[in-house]
Write a protein that holds these residues in place. Structure first.
Motif, PDB file in Angstrom:
ATOM      1  N   GLN A  60       0.823  -1.217   0.000  1.00 11.54           N
ATOM      2  CA  GLN A  60       0.000   0.000   0.000  1.00 11.54           C
ATOM      3  C   GLN A  60       0.861   1.272   0.000  1.00 11.54           C
ATOM      4  O   GLN A  60       0.670   2.190   0.803  1.00 11.54           O
ATOM      5  N   VAL A  61       1.815   1.280  -0.919  1.00 11.01           N
ATOM      6  CA  VAL A  61       2.696   2.436  -1.115  1.00 11.01           C
ATOM      7  C   VAL A  61       2.631   2.814  -2.592  1.00 11.01           C
ATOM      8  O   VAL A  61       2.730   1.944  -3.460  1.00 11.01           O
ATOM      9  N   PRO A  62       2.455   4.089  -2.914  1.00 15.53           N
ATOM     10  CA  PRO A  62       2.440   4.483  -4.332  1.00 15.53           C
ATOM     11  C   PRO A  62       3.801   4.294  -4.987  1.00 15.53           C
ATOM     12  O   PRO A  62       4.834   4.608  -4.386  1.00 15.53           O
ATOM     13  N   ALA A  63       3.821   3.765  -6.207  1.00 10.93           N
ATOM     14  CA  ALA A  63       5.078   3.471  -6.921  1.00 10.93           C
ATOM     15  C   ALA A  63       5.588   4.734  -7.617  1.00 10.93           C
ATOM     16  O   ALA A  63       5.500   4.874  -8.837  1.00 10.93           O
ATOM     17  N   VAL A  64       6.160   5.643  -6.837  1.00  8.73           N
ATOM     18  CA  VAL A  64       6.639   6.914  -7.398  1.00  8.73           C
ATOM     19  C   VAL A  64       7.952   6.701  -8.151  1.00  8.73           C
ATOM     20  O   VAL A  64       8.679   5.730  -7.925  1.00  8.73           O
ATOM     21  N   HIS A  65       8.274   7.658  -9.043  1.00  5.38           N
ATOM     22  CA  HIS A  65       9.444   7.524  -9.913  1.00  5.38           C
ATOM     23  C   HIS A  65      10.747   7.355  -9.128  1.00  5.38           C
ATOM     24  O   HIS A  65      11.654   6.635  -9.563  1.00  5.38           O
ATOM     25  N   ALA A  66      10.856   8.031  -7.976  1.00  6.09           N
ATOM     26  CA  ALA A  66      12.115   8.020  -7.219  1.00  6.09           C
ATOM     27  C   ALA A  66      12.561   6.615  -6.848  1.00  6.09           C
ATOM     28  O   ALA A  66      13.761   6.343  -6.744  1.00  6.09           O
ATOM     29  N   TYR A  67      11.609   5.702  -6.667  1.00 10.08           N
ATOM     30  CA  TYR A  67      11.959   4.341  -6.274  1.00 10.08           C
ATOM     31  C   TYR A  67      12.671   3.557  -7.378  1.00 10.08           C
ATOM     32  O   TYR A  67      13.265   2.516  -7.115  1.00 10.08           O
ATOM     33  N   PHE A  68      12.613   4.052  -8.614  1.00  5.18           N
ATOM     34  CA  PHE A  68      13.137   3.286  -9.740  1.00  5.18           C
ATOM     35  C   PHE A  68      14.387   3.918 -10.366  1.00  5.18           C
ATOM     36  O   PHE A  68      14.872   3.437 -11.382  1.00  5.18           O
ATOM     37  N   ARG A  69      14.907   4.971  -9.754  1.00  7.52           N
ATOM     38  CA  ARG A  69      16.137   5.566 -10.258  1.00  7.52           C
ATOM     39  C   ARG A  69      17.330   4.734  -9.812  1.00  7.52           C
ATOM     40  O   ARG A  69      17.393   4.293  -8.661  1.00  7.52           O
ATOM     41  N   PRO A  70      18.294   4.512 -10.696  1.00  7.33           N
ATOM     42  CA  PRO A  70      19.450   3.675 -10.341  1.00  7.33           C
ATOM     43  C   PRO A  70      20.325   4.346  -9.269  1.00  7.33           C
ATOM     44  O   PRO A  70      20.607   5.539  -9.345  1.00  7.33           O
ATOM     45  N   TYR A  71      20.731   3.558  -8.299  1.00  5.58           N
ATOM     46  CA  TYR A  71      21.636   4.055  -7.265  1.00  5.58           C
ATOM     47  C   TYR A  71      23.039   4.237  -7.847  1.00  5.58           C
ATOM     48  O   TYR A  71      23.509   3.403  -8.624  1.00  5.58           O
ATOM     49  N   SER A  72      23.702   5.302  -7.442  1.00  3.78           N
ATOM     50  CA  SER A  72      25.140   5.415  -7.698  1.00  3.78           C
ATOM     51  C   SER A  72      25.862   4.449  -6.753  1.00  3.78           C
ATOM     52  O   SER A  72      25.275   3.956  -5.782  1.00  3.78           O
ATOM     53  N   ASN A  73      27.146   4.198  -7.013  1.00  2.00           N
ATOM     54  CA  ASN A  73      27.913   3.324  -6.123  1.00  2.00           C
ATOM     55  C   ASN A  73      28.016   3.913  -4.713  1.00  2.00           C
ATOM     56  O   ASN A  73      27.996   3.182  -3.724  1.00  2.00           O
ATOM     57  N   LYS A  74      28.123   5.235  -4.631  1.00  2.19           N
ATOM     58  CA  LYS A  74      28.139   5.878  -3.311  1.00  2.19           C
ATOM     59  C   LYS A  74      26.834   5.612  -2.565  1.00  2.19           C
ATOM     60  O   LYS A  74      26.841   5.323  -1.364  1.00  2.19           O
ATOM     61  N   LYS A  75      25.721   5.698  -3.287  1.00  3.44           N
ATOM     62  CA  LYS A  75      24.417   5.462  -2.668  1.00  3.44           C
ATOM     63  C   LYS A  75      24.283   4.004  -2.223  1.00  3.44           C
ATOM     64  O   LYS A  75      23.687   3.717  -1.180  1.00  3.44           O
ATOM     65  N   VAL A  76      24.825   3.077  -3.005  1.00  2.00           N
ATOM     66  CA  VAL A  76      24.785   1.659  -2.630  1.00  2.00           C
ATOM     67  C   VAL A  76      25.509   1.448  -1.300  1.00  2.00           C
ATOM     68  O   VAL A  76      24.998   0.788  -0.381  1.00  2.00           O
ATOM     69  N   ILE A  77      26.726   2.006  -1.192  1.00  2.00           N
ATOM     70  CA  ILE A  77      27.503   1.836   0.041  1.00  2.00           C
ATOM     71  C   ILE A  77      26.848   2.575   1.198  1.00  2.00           C
ATOM     72  O   ILE A  77      26.820   2.076   2.338  1.00  2.00           O
ATOM     73  N   GLN A  78      26.305   3.747   0.941  1.00  2.00           N
ATOM     74  CA  GLN A  78      25.551   4.478   1.966  1.00  2.00           C
ATOM     75  C   GLN A  78      24.431   3.604   2.529  1.00  2.00           C
ATOM     76  O   GLN A  78      24.258   3.502   3.749  1.00  2.00           O
ATOM     77  N   SER A  79      23.672   2.997   1.643  1.00  2.00           N
ATOM     78  CA  SER A  79      22.547   2.154   2.061  1.00  2.00           C
ATOM     79  C   SER A  79      23.034   0.946   2.861  1.00  2.00           C
ATOM     80  O   SER A  79      22.418   0.565   3.861  1.00  2.00           O
TER      81      SER A  79
END
Length: 288
Positions: free
Chosen positions: A240-259
Motif C-alpha cells: 500500500q505504497v504508491p510506486a513513485v518515480h524516485a523508487y526506480f532511479r538507479p543508485y550510484s555506487n556511493k548510494k549503494v555503500i551508503q545504504s
C-alpha cells in the motif's frame, strides 16, 4: 611505536577511575595514530582487569575508525567510486585488519567463470541467467533473511566465505560482478527491499522522467530470481505504497555503500554497541 616516557605515562593512566582524566588521556593517545596500536595491544595482553581491557579495545577501535573515516572520505572524493573498494571499506569497519587480496582474487574467479559464458548475442535475460547460474548454482550462494542480528551477513568477505548473505550482502557481490562485466544491473530504492534492476541501453542515472520505463526486469539478490514489472506493481499494491518515480532511479555506487552502511548500523541497537551505530551513520553522512 617506541615506548617514550609520555606514552608510558599515558598507558599507565588508562585505568584512572576519573572519567575526565581518562577522556583527556584517550584523546592524547588517539592523536598518535595507529602506530600506537601495538603498545595498546601489549598492554591489553598484560592486563587482568576487564574494565581496563574494555577501555583499551575502545581506544584501538577509535584509532582504526579514524583511519577508516579518512579512507571513506578519499573514496567519496575520488572521480570514480569503485564498488569493490567501497564494499571492502565497509567490511573493514568490523574487521580493520582485513586482508583484501584473497577477496579480490575470489571475485575475479567468479568474474572469469561468468565472462567465459557470455557473448554479444545474448539477450538481457540470458545474460542474467548466466550470472545467476554461476553465482547461485555453480558457486552455491544462498540468501538469508535480513534480520539485523549478525553484521557479517552484510559484509562482502563474509558473504564469500560462507557463500551466504542477506539481500544487501548478496546484492553487493552481484553488483560488483556486473560492474566488472559491464552488465547494466543497478540497485534501486524499492521500499523495504534491496532490489536490483537491469537497465536498458541509454539509461541515465539523472533521468528523472519515467525511470521505470528504462528497466527491463528486476532481480532479487537473495536468490537471483527475476521479477517482471507486473510483479513489482503487485508488490507496491500489497504494501500500500504508491510506486513513485524516485523508487526506480538507479543508485550510484556511493548510494549503494551508503545504504549498506545504514543497514549495518541497525545491527548495533544495544547500549553497549551503540557507539558503532553512531559511527556507521557518521560514515553515511560523510558520503553525502
Amino acid at each position: 611505536m617506541e615506548q617514550t616516557k609520555e606514552i608510558s605515562a599515558l598507558l599507565h593512566l588508562i585505568d584512572d577511575p576519573d572519567e575526565e582524566v581518562f577522556g583527556a588521556v584517550s584523546s592524547r593517545i588517539v592523536e598518535f595514530g595507529r602506530t600506537i596500536i601495538p603498545n595498546l595491544e601489549h598492554l591489553w595482553e598484560n592486563t587482568i582487569s576487564d574494565s581496563v581491557q574494555g577501555r583499551i579495545e575502545l581506544l584501538i577501535h577509535r584509532l582504526h575508525f579514524n583511519d577508516l573515516r579518512e579512507d571513506f572520505n578519499q573514496w567519496s572524493l575520488a572521480g570514480h567510486h569503485d564498488l569493490m573498494v567501497g564494499a571492502l571499506l565497509a567490511a573493514k569497519f568490523q574487521y580493520p585488519d582485513l586482508t583484501t587480496a584473497p577477496i579480490v582474487q575470489e571475485v575475479e574467479k567468479l568474474r572469469r567463470n561468468i565472462w567465459l559464458e557470455l557473448n554479444n548475442y545474448l539477450t538481457p535475460l540470458e545474460q542474467v541467467r548466466i550470472v545467476t547460474g554461476i553465482l547461485y548454482g555453480y558457486y552455491g550462494l544462498k540468501g538469508t533473511e535480513t534480520a539485523y542480528t549478525d553484521v557479517n551477513d552484510f559484509l562482502i568477505h563474509k558473504t564469500l566465505e560462507a557463500r551466504r548473505g542477506n539481500q544487501v550482502g548478496n546484492a553487493l557481490l552481484y553488483l560488483i560482478l556486473c560492474e566488472l562485466l559491464d552488465i547494466p544491473v543497478r540497485a534501486i530504492g524499492v521500499p523495504r527491499q534491496f532490489i536490483l534492476a537491469y537497465f536498458k541501453p541509454g539509461y541515465s542515472a539523472e533521468d528523472l522522467e519515467q525511470p521505470v520505463s528504462k528497466i527491463e526486469f528486476f532481480i532479487d539478490p537473495s536468490s537471483g530470481m527475476v521479477f517482471t514489472h507486473k510483479d513489482i506493481e503487485l508488490y507496491f499494491k500489497r504494501i500500500q505504497v504508491p510506486a513513485v518515480h524516485a523508487y526506480f532511479r538507479p543508485y550510484s555506487n556511493k548510494k549503494v555503500i551508503q545504504s549498506a552502511l545504514d543497514e549495518m548500523a541497525k545491527c548495533f541497537d544495544n547500549e553497549k554497541d551503540y557507539y558503532k551505530r553512531e559511527e556507521l551513520l557518521e560514515l553515511t553522512n560523510l558520503l553525502d
